[in-house]
Design an enzyme around this catalytic site. Structure first.
Site, PDB file in Angstrom:
ATOM      1  N   PHE A   1       1.264   5.155   0.823  1.00 14.87           N
ATOM      2  CA  PHE A   1       0.673   6.196   1.656  1.00 14.87           C
ATOM      3  C   PHE A   1       1.256   7.548   1.273  1.00 14.87           C
ATOM      4  O   PHE A   1       2.418   7.636   0.873  1.00 14.87           O
ATOM      5  CB  PHE A   1       1.005   5.929   3.136  1.00 14.87           C
ATOM      6  CG  PHE A   1       0.333   4.707   3.697  1.00 14.87           C
ATOM      7  CD1 PHE A   1      -0.885   4.801   4.361  1.00 14.87           C
ATOM      8  CD2 PHE A   1       0.913   3.453   3.557  1.00 14.87           C
ATOM      9  CE1 PHE A   1      -1.508   3.678   4.877  1.00 14.87           C
ATOM     10  CE2 PHE A   1       0.300   2.316   4.073  1.00 14.87           C
ATOM     11  CZ  PHE A   1      -0.917   2.427   4.732  1.00 14.87           C
TER      12      PHE A   1
ATOM     13  N   THR B   1       0.862  -1.173   0.000  1.00 22.54           N
ATOM     14  CA  THR B   1       0.000   0.000   0.000  1.00 22.54           C
ATOM     15  C   THR B   1       0.901   1.225   0.000  1.00 22.54           C
ATOM     16  O   THR B   1       1.900   1.268   0.709  1.00 22.54           O
ATOM     17  CB  THR B   1      -0.924   0.015   1.223  1.00 22.54           C
ATOM     18  OG1 THR B   1      -1.736  -1.160   1.188  1.00 22.54           O
ATOM     19  CG2 THR B   1      -1.843   1.227   1.212  1.00 22.54           C
TER      20      THR B   1
END
Ligand code: MN
Length: 670
Positions: free
Chosen positions: A281, A279
């Site tokens: 960010f 992921t």
């Protein structure tokens, strides 16, 4: 008793070694800090890749003498180099942004302690000396608001995941926020199944999970059909609930860190369908930051193009004009304007750079809305490449430009009858097709070695083979999992278990893998994990395909088979010459060396030679492999085995490791 004492003595010695390692690491850090100060006065680049490469290759050679493999040393030194680069970048960034002296900063994020946002924030700020205060928020909009209003210094927001894609809600918030993006963090999400006690998986009655986490682990969840799934807004919350309820039959999907934080046991690690699950960010704050022009930088913008045909193409053309590398293009509908889109772009470059200012200026002609979200240091650090000629101590033959040019022939003039294939022809595409698989390029002027056993036989064996391939500079790991055998009593291959072992070995040694598929059903399943599919017949897949020449196929028929795959949409076809059937019976097949230069003239597709299967005799594989390089093949595929006579398939042609090692050294000299 004596034994026990021996062990405790040994442990003590190990502790002492570890302690001195720590002292040395700290000393190295101090030295790199002094380097920053020296570099500052000279304005020289932060990274010196030439020096890094020399350093690494020298250390690996040194390590080999001490019995340490290059893979291990490379990993250790990548960490050290990365740490030193980040340290230097942080120092410079703090200096030019005149960060005020303070001891703590506050960060708002969605979720509770232990959530992935929380872990990513900890990782991002680990190079600063601040103590971190966290503001837990339920909604992404509250995360942004807290930073906008000054309640928190920074907001951390997940923007995209490698499995589930962009996070729309966050994109939509970026459009209106007054915050600027000042950093990014790529975080590897490793889902685990956790519970209060170690219990067998079939005893689990309930699994608490975030809906995205459950989707990313769907295959694993199918294996425990009795467990009911209950959804939570955040992975850490599901762990918290399991801890609170204290029911030993309840489990949650979360990170290892979250399990530790809430004192839970890990029942199974790495349960996601796709092992490499990341992921990304974004870190945002009120004041935009300047990024020093010596630091590799990314810029994010959002724009809406004008209502004229081709306006998006015109806008993107600006990037081409200024040779700016576009990293991402994502579109989101504009609320209230059906069928209109906002485009989110990430590109390489710094808004303080003159070139990028020109890009933004010119983009203005083609947009009706544009907002710069921020310029920030890129998190990707290019890894220093190893030079195997230095490590293996061989003098590499340097090919002159003329020699290289000669390899890439101009398209042949078609005489007489026209060809039955088009997409595969040089007329359709004069320049070579170069297929990029992870960091390996197949085609063009390079020479790629694919090596490994005929069949994956067990875990230990494939790991040994992967190490052998890696240590000697092979680029791609091969291994058969599904074996077509004329007799049902011969080894049929390990199937999907073998594939898992092959993929794991490739991942461990950071090498793409190639494996053969037998039927169309296997194609989509195998394509989920293997990097390249080797295929006898035909396939529709997004992965590169290596097309073996049929045993009695003419070059024309072979290229027509390639045409078939190209026409179905897959433009990543590699040809493989592995011998043809002739009247000769002394060899397994007849290796058609002459096909290689001929095919290179007719098609832009890369061609790999497979001398192992062509000749089928160990000792004869070596000269043929060399010949393949000399006649201009883009690479070779070689079979070897830790103990060739005991190989479960193709025992007679597998090279001994020593043979492979000397072949690799010889290939560099050609
Ligand atoms: Mn084989």
């Amino acid at each position: 008793m004596a034994k026990k004492k021996d062990i405790s003595n040994l442990r003590e010695s190990i502790n002492k070694v570890d302690e001195s390692l720590i002292k040395l690491l700290s000393k190295r850090r101090e030295l790199s800090k002094s380097v920053i100060l020296a570099k500052e006065s000279s304005r020289s680049a932060i990274r010196d890749q030439k020096r890094e490469s020399d350093l690494l290759n020298r250390l690996i050679k040194l390590g080999k003498k001490e019995g340490l493999d290059s893979h291990f040393l490379t990993n250790v030194f990548y960490e050290i180099i990365e740490d030193s680069v980040r340290l230097q970048q942080n120092y410079i960034q703090n200096k030019i942004n005149k960060s005020e002296k303070r001891s703590s900063i506050s960060i708002s994020f969605q979720g509770i302690e232990g959530s992935y946002s929380y872990l990513a924030a900890q990782k991002y700020f680990s190079h600063s000396n601040y103590s971190l205060n966290f503001h837990f928020k339920k909604l992404f909009s509250e995360v942004v608001e807290a930073a906008e209003k000054g309640e928190a210094d920074y907001a951390i927001l997940p923007i995209e995941n490698t499995t589930s894609g962009g996070i729309n809600e966050v994109y939509d918030l970026l459009l209106h926020t007054t915050l600027s993006i000042v950093g990014e963090e790529k975080f590897q999400v490793k889902h685990c199944l956790v519970a209060i006690e170690d219990i067998p998986l079939n005893k689990i009655k309930k699994v608490y999970a975030h809906h995205q986490a459950a989707a990313q682990c769907s295959k694993f969840l199918e294996t425990i059909p009795k467990a009911a799934i209950e959804y939570f807004a955040d992975t850490a919350m599901s762990v918290q609930r399991v801890a609170e309820e204290g029911n030993q039959h309840f489990a949650a999907i979360a990170s290892e860190e979250a399990a530790k934080l809430y004192g839970l046991k890990i029942l199974k690690i790495d349960i996601a369908n796709q092992a490499e699950n990341f992921t990304r960010f974004l870190i945002a704050t009120r004041k935009p930051q300047k990024v020093d022009t010596r630091i590799p930088c990314k810029t994010s913008i959002v724009m809406a193009t004008s209502h004229t045909p081709g306006s998006l193409v015109d806008a993107l053309g600006v990037f081409r004009k200024y040779q700016v590398n576009l990293l991402k293009l994502e579109s989101r509908p504009i609320i209230g304007n059906p069928w209109e889109e906002m485009f989110y772009l990430d590109f390489e470059g710094n808004i303080f750079d003159e070139q990028i200012q020109k890009v933004l200026e010119e983009l203005g002609h083609y947009t009706r809305f544009m907002k710069v979200l921020g310029s920030y240091p890129s998190q990707e650090l290019e890894k220093t490449k190893l030079e195997y000629t230095k490590i293996l101590n061989v003098e590499e033959k340097v090919h002159s430009v003329e020699e290289k040019k000669e390899v890439v022939k101009a398209p042949a003039v078609v005489k007489g009858k026209s060809k039955s294939y088009r997409l595969a022809s040089r007329e359709y595409k004069p320049e070579d097709t170069i297929i990029k698989v992870r960091n390996v390029e197949i085609g063009g002027n390079g020479f790629v070695v694919m090596a490994g056993p005929c069949s994956v036989e067990n875990e230990e064996m494939i790991m040994q083979c992967a190490l052998e391939a890696k240590e000697n500079g092979a680029h791609i790991l091969r291994g058969g999992c599904f074996k077509p055998r004329t007799s049902p009593y011969s080894f049929q291959g390990m199937g999907y278990d073998g594939l898992n072992l092959l993929v794991e070995a490739g991942k461990y040694y950071d090498m793409p893998v190639i494996t053969e598929v037998m039927d169309t059903e296997q194609v989509s399943e195998v394509a989920k994990t293997a990097d390249i599919l080797q295929i006898g017949a035909v396939g529709k897949t997004h992965r590169p395909v290596m097309l073996k020449r049929g045993l009695s196929a003419s070059i024309d028929e072979w290229l027509n088979a390639a045409e078939y795959i190209l026409a179905h949409g897959n433009r990543q076809v590699i040809l493989c010459e592995r011998g043809i059937r002739t009247f000769e019976t002394a060899t397994r097949n007849t290796f058609d060396l002459s096909a290689i230069p001929v095919v290179k003239e007719l098609t832009h597709l890369p061609i790999i030679a497979d001398p192992s299967h062509a000749i089928g005799v160990r000792d004869k594989v070596i000269p043929l492999a060399k010949a393949a390089k000399v006649v201009g093949a883009h690479g070779i595929m070689i079979e070897f085995h830790p103990d060739p006579p005991k190989a479960l398939s193709d025992a007679e042609q597998a090279l001994y490791f020593e043979q492979f090692e000397s072949l690799m050294k010889d290939l560099y000299k050609l």
